[in-house]
Design a protein around this motif. Structure first.
Motif, mmCIF file in Angstrom:
data_model
loop_
_atom_site.group_PDB
_atom_site.id
_atom_site.type_symbol
_atom_site.label_atom_id
_atom_site.label_comp_id
_atom_site.label_asym_id
_atom_site.label_seq_id
_atom_site.Cartn_x
_atom_site.Cartn_y
_atom_site.Cartn_z
ATOM 1 N N LEU A 311 0.124 -1.347 0.443
ATOM 2 C CA LEU A 311 0.026 -0.017 0.197
ATOM 3 C C LEU A 311 1.088 1.438 0.130
ATOM 4 N N PHE A 312 2.058 1.483 0.653
ATOM 5 C CA PHE A 312 2.580 2.553 1.321
ATOM 6 C C PHE A 312 3.351 2.505 -0.371
ATOM 7 N N LYS A 313 3.636 1.926 -0.783
ATOM 8 C CA LYS A 313 4.338 1.750 -2.584
ATOM 9 C C LYS A 313 3.475 2.270 -3.373
ATOM 10 N N PHE A 314 2.041 2.194 -3.153
ATOM 11 C CA PHE A 314 1.383 3.095 -4.196
ATOM 12 C C PHE A 314 1.398 3.928 -3.818
ATOM 13 N N PHE A 315 1.249 4.465 -2.281
ATOM 14 C CA PHE A 315 0.537 6.073 -1.747
ATOM 15 C C PHE A 315 1.785 6.409 -1.459
ATOM 16 N N ASN A 316 2.475 7.212 -2.578
ATOM 17 C CA ASN A 316 3.576 7.912 -2.251
ATOM 18 C C ASN A 316 3.367 9.211 -2.526
ATOM 19 N N LEU A 317 4.084 10.466 -2.181
ATOM 20 C CA LEU A 317 4.056 11.284 -2.338
ATOM 21 C C LEU A 317 3.052 12.027 -3.217
ATOM 22 N N GLU A 318 4.171 12.009 -4.350
ATOM 23 C CA GLU A 318 3.324 12.831 -5.974
ATOM 24 C C GLU A 318 1.759 12.070 -6.588
ATOM 25 N N LYS A 319 1.966 10.378 -6.152
ATOM 26 C CA LYS A 319 1.184 10.202 -6.175
ATOM 27 C C LYS A 319 -0.709 10.869 -5.273
ATOM 28 N N GLY A 320 0.040 10.754 -3.709
ATOM 29 C CA GLY A 320 -1.379 11.759 -3.268
ATOM 30 C C GLY A 320 -1.556 12.934 -3.418
ATOM 31 N N LEU A 321 -0.792 13.597 -4.510
ATOM 32 C CA LEU A 321 -0.235 15.036 -4.158
ATOM 33 C C LEU A 321 -1.580 14.925 -5.777
ATOM 34 N N LEU A 322 -1.120 14.232 -6.238
ATOM 35 C CA LEU A 322 -2.279 14.294 -8.030
ATOM 36 C C LEU A 322 -3.557 13.263 -7.401
ATOM 37 N N LEU A 323 -3.500 12.718 -7.089
ATOM 38 C CA LEU A 323 -5.367 12.491 -6.578
ATOM 39 C C LEU A 323 -5.772 12.929 -5.548
ATOM 40 N N GLY A 324 -5.142 13.687 -4.576
ATOM 41 C CA GLY A 324 -5.941 15.188 -3.650
ATOM 42 C C GLY A 324 -6.220 16.298 -5.366
ATOM 43 N N LEU A 325 -5.491 16.768 -5.524
ATOM 44 C CA LEU A 325 -5.605 18.151 -6.625
ATOM 45 C C LEU A 325 -6.424 17.014 -7.865
ATOM 46 N N PHE A 326 -6.433 16.400 -8.320
ATOM 47 C CA PHE A 326 -7.772 15.465 -9.173
ATOM 48 C C PHE A 326 -9.576 15.292 -8.231
ATOM 49 N N ILE A 327 -9.447 15.345 -6.709
ATOM 50 C CA ILE A 327 -10.389 15.372 -5.800
ATOM 51 C C ILE A 327 -11.004 16.492 -5.977
ATOM 52 N N PHE A 328 -10.099 17.749 -5.299
ATOM 53 C CA PHE A 328 -10.129 18.998 -5.158
ATOM 54 C C PHE A 328 -11.232 19.533 -6.548
ATOM 55 N N ILE A 329 -10.193 19.612 -8.144
ATOM 56 C CA ILE A 329 -10.781 19.796 -9.501
ATOM 57 C C ILE A 329 -12.388 20.068 -9.627
ATOM 58 N N LEU A 330 -12.498 18.636 -9.483
ATOM 59 C CA LEU A 330 -13.594 17.838 -9.551
ATOM 60 C C LEU A 330 -14.974 18.533 -8.730
ATOM 61 N N GLY A 331 -13.853 18.728 -7.067
ATOM 62 C CA GLY A 331 -15.221 19.314 -6.843
ATOM 63 C C GLY A 331 -15.291 21.243 -7.272
ATOM 64 N N PHE A 332 -14.373 21.168 -7.660
ATOM 65 C CA PHE A 332 -14.283 23.405 -7.726
ATOM 66 C C PHE A 332 -14.451 23.508 -8.893
ATOM 67 N N ILE A 333 -15.171 22.918 -9.687
ATOM 68 C CA ILE A 333 -15.567 22.254 -11.261
ATOM 69 C C ILE A 333 -17.756 22.593 -10.777
ATOM 70 N N MET A 334 -17.828 21.636 -10.031
ATOM 71 C CA MET A 334 -18.950 21.759 -9.910
ATOM 72 C C MET A 334 -18.939 22.886 -8.806
ATOM 73 N N SER A 335 -19.005 23.519 -7.792
ATOM 74 C CA SER A 335 -18.893 24.685 -7.517
ATOM 75 C C SER A 335 -18.856 25.835 -8.713
ATOM 76 N N LEU A 336 -18.036 25.941 -9.828
ATOM 77 C CA LEU A 336 -18.509 27.079 -10.449
ATOM 78 C C LEU A 336 -19.417 27.061 -11.285
ATOM 79 N N ASN A 337 -19.828 25.094 -11.813
ATOM 80 C CA ASN A 337 -21.853 25.628 -12.266
ATOM 81 C C ASN A 337 -22.059 25.825 -11.956
ATOM 82 N N LEU A 338 -22.263 25.829 -10.776
ATOM 83 C CA LEU A 338 -23.152 26.580 -9.878
ATOM 84 C C LEU A 338 -23.193 28.345 -9.690
ATOM 85 N N PHE A 339 -22.097 28.737 -9.410
ATOM 86 C CA PHE A 339 -21.761 29.897 -9.549
ATOM 87 C C PHE A 339 -22.124 30.008 -10.772
#
Length: 396
Positions: A311-339
């Protein structure tokens, strides 16, 4: 009793704090056992600050006294174990509740190659009045069940004070607790590090003291339970977090599409909001499980497991950052659509609140989860870098 470490097979260790009433009979039983069974050994008293003459009684009866300044049952035992000379150690209380003249079953099991030999009072017998009702029918059974469940330990009596062990094996565990939970720590870490454990029947007699015991039912029971939880991140964090996450996510998706109608009950936006909070909370709990496991491995509390290593081999810093950024952008796009929808209505009152909230709540959840993932990635990497975790070298 011999003075040569090589010739001392067994050290009988007894913790002591003001046990003048019973310490002499315990020492004499132990010394007679060694003599009658031709076992090369010694009796070691771990004194924790006695002021009632226990020390003088022990020395007069041929016991080796080790003085331990740090208070606590575990502290007294650790000090006495360190000061002992035997290859094997059998520990027992100084209140004459355990029969030190009948220790051969423990010695034989140790000679067979076992690392830890537990006494089982429920198999051997508990004399009337020897164990309080709550201890016998609630405390010991419940805590023993939890220990078996959490750590897959087959022994039935988790808290028997009479037990034998190979000194070298137990010292490698680096036991740390200084209170009554020391008894649980020994078994838990012995199981985690795959030591060979067995048990033998032993009899518990009513103790010979006129004063109340040092053990406090609720305080020490809680300390044992707290220890079991702290040594099992899976049961403390992972399983509760996973259950909450699954329930919250399933309901969140269903209600996010359409409300649930059950006769007169309707589960809609309010339930959706609570489910969103449940997802965020459960994600945080699961994060605690991940981080606490890293910390426990760093501190040598638990060994490295292959599954977690993968699990730790899969979840390193870079992959974690990319995953977090992807989820954040999805949420941001939905919020932008509401706006943008709000803008089309000239920033006035939103007409379809139900549809709006079905977009708003998921977007907020994703933004929070995304940010949490980014910081979780950094925090896990910081812990690994600062403490130089064992499996990090294997990953790299």
């Amino acid at each position: 009793m011999t003075e040569s470490n090589k010739n001392v097979e067994l050290s009988i260790v007894i913790p002591c704090l003001d046990e003048a009433e019973t310490i002499e009979i315990c020492i004499n039983k132990a010394r007679n056992f060694l003599k009658e069974n031709n076992v090369s050994g010694e009796v070691v008293i771990g004194d924790n600050g006695s002021t009632d003459g226990s020390i003088e009684i022990a020395q007069r009866n041929g016991a080796h006294v080790v003085y331990i300044d740090e208070k606590g049952y575990g502290a007294a035992l650790m000090g006495a174990i360190k000061g002992s000379k035997g290859e094997f150690i059998i520990m027992g209380d100084a209140d004459d509740s355990y029969d030190f003249s009948n220790l051969m079953p423990f010695v034989l099991k140790l000679r067979e190659g076992n690392d830890l030999v537990m006494g089982n009072r429920f198999k051997g017998g508990i004399e009337k009045g020897a164990m309080p009702f709550l201890h016998k029918y609630l405390g010991n059974p419940v805590l023993s069940f939890i220990g078996r469940l959490f750590f897959k330990i087959k022994i039935k009596d988790f808290h028997c004070g009479l037990r034998g062990f190979r000194k070298e094996s137990i010292q490698k565990l680096e036991l740390r607790t200084t209170g009554m939970e020391f008894a649980s720590e020994m078994i838990v870490k012995a199981s985690i590090f795959k030591l060979k454990i067995t048990e033998v029947p032993t009899i518990l007699s009513k103790d010979g003291r006129s004063r109340p015991p040092h053990l406090r039912t609720w305080r020490d029971g809680w300390r044992h339970l707290k220890f079991l939880l702290m040594y099992s991140p899976k049961w403390l964090f992972f399983y509760p977090g996973l259950i909450l996450f699954l329930i919250s996510t399933i309901l969140f998706v269903i209600i996010g599409i359409n409300p649930i109608h059950a006769k007169k009950l309707t589960f809609d936006l309010h339930t959706l909001t609570y489910c969103g909070a449940g997802i965020i909370l459960s994600y945080q709990i699961l994060s605690f499980s991940f981080l606490s496991r890293i910390y426990a491995i760093n501190q040598g509390l638990i060994p490295v497991e292959k599954k977690f290593l993968n699990l730790f081999k899969f979840f390193n810093l870079e992959k974690g950052l990319l995953l977090g950024l992807f989820i954040f952008i999805l949420g941001f796009i939905m919020s932008l659509n509401l706006f943008m929808n709000w803008r089309q209505e000239d920033y006035g009152r939103i007409t379809d609140l139900s549809a709006s909230f079905r977009t708003l709540i998921p977007s907020i959840v994703m933004i929070i989860i995304g940010i949490q993932t980014i910081f979780l990635s950094f925090l896990s990497s910081i812990i690994g870098t600062i403490q130089k975790i064992k499996f990090l070298d294997e990953v790299n």
